[in-house]
Design a protein around this motif. Sequence first.
Motif, PDB file in Angstrom:
ATOM      1  N   ARG A  16       0.845  -1.206   0.000  1.00  0.00           N
ATOM      2  CA  ARG A  16       0.000   0.000   0.000  1.00  0.00           C
ATOM      3  C   ARG A  16       0.873   1.246   0.000  1.00  0.00           C
ATOM      4  O   ARG A  16       1.931   1.266   0.611  1.00  0.00           O
ATOM      5  N   ARG A  18       0.972   5.655   0.480  1.00  0.00           N
ATOM      6  CA  ARG A  18       0.273   6.719   1.195  1.00  0.00           C
ATOM      7  C   ARG A  18      -0.818   7.323   0.335  1.00  0.00           C
ATOM      8  O   ARG A  18      -0.644   7.459  -0.877  1.00  0.00           O
ATOM      9  N   PRO A  19      -1.911   7.760   0.955  1.00  0.00           N
ATOM     10  CA  PRO A  19      -2.901   8.532   0.205  1.00  0.00           C
ATOM     11  C   PRO A  19      -2.255   9.830  -0.290  1.00  0.00           C
ATOM     12  O   PRO A  19      -1.310  10.333   0.320  1.00  0.00           O
ATOM     13  N   CYS A  34       4.402   0.199   1.270  1.00  0.00           N
ATOM     14  CA  CYS A  34       4.576  -0.464   2.558  1.00  0.00           C
ATOM     15  C   CYS A  34       5.301  -1.799   2.350  1.00  0.00           C
ATOM     16  O   CYS A  34       4.958  -2.580   1.466  1.00  0.00           O
ATOM     17  N   SER A  43       0.148   0.509  11.758  1.00  0.00           N
ATOM     18  CA  SER A  43       0.571   1.447  10.724  1.00  0.00           C
ATOM     19  C   SER A  43       1.337   0.751   9.597  1.00  0.00           C
ATOM     20  O   SER A  43       1.848  -0.344   9.761  1.00  0.00           O
ATOM     21  N   HIS A  44       1.376   1.439   8.465  1.00  0.00           N
ATOM     22  CA  HIS A  44       2.167   0.981   7.325  1.00  0.00           C
ATOM     23  C   HIS A  44       3.583   1.521   7.504  1.00  0.00           C
ATOM     24  O   HIS A  44       3.796   2.503   8.213  1.00  0.00           O
ATOM     25  N   TRP A  52       2.927   5.493   8.363  1.00  0.00           N
ATOM     26  CA  TRP A  52       1.705   6.251   8.198  1.00  0.00           C
ATOM     27  C   TRP A  52       0.521   5.355   8.496  1.00  0.00           C
ATOM     28  O   TRP A  52       0.618   4.135   8.464  1.00  0.00           O
ATOM     29  N   GLU A  54      -3.585   4.758   7.583  1.00  0.00           N
ATOM     30  CA  GLU A  54      -4.684   5.096   6.681  1.00  0.00           C
ATOM     31  C   GLU A  54      -5.933   5.328   7.507  1.00  0.00           C
ATOM     32  O   GLU A  54      -6.360   4.451   8.254  1.00  0.00           O
ATOM     33  N   PRO A  57     -12.078   6.634   5.132  1.00  0.00           N
ATOM     34  CA  PRO A  57     -12.482   7.693   4.202  1.00  0.00           C
ATOM     35  C   PRO A  57     -13.586   8.587   4.770  1.00  0.00           C
ATOM     36  O   PRO A  57     -13.614   9.785   4.503  1.00  0.00           O
TER      37      PRO A  57
END
Length: 83
Positions: A16, A18-19, A34, A43-44, A52, A54, A57
Amino acid sequence: MSTGNANGADGELCGRCRPKWLETVPLVVSRLPCVRPVGHEGSHEDAIWQRWVELPPELVYAVAVACVAEELRRAFADGEAAR
């Protein structure tokens, strides 16, 4: 995505990224995926040990709406004071 771990066994990585809203300068570093195992908890973490989380949403959307509402309130409050 497969890679060998320290024991030499193959394992799947999370992968994954980061956004977009969590990316920082330099962008190349912010886009590292990740490297923790698939299905990890918490966390990742990327290849240079940056972590980070997530956020859901729905939470990100709610905070964005609250921030925009506050900015609109300030903009109209400043406009009223100038009249």
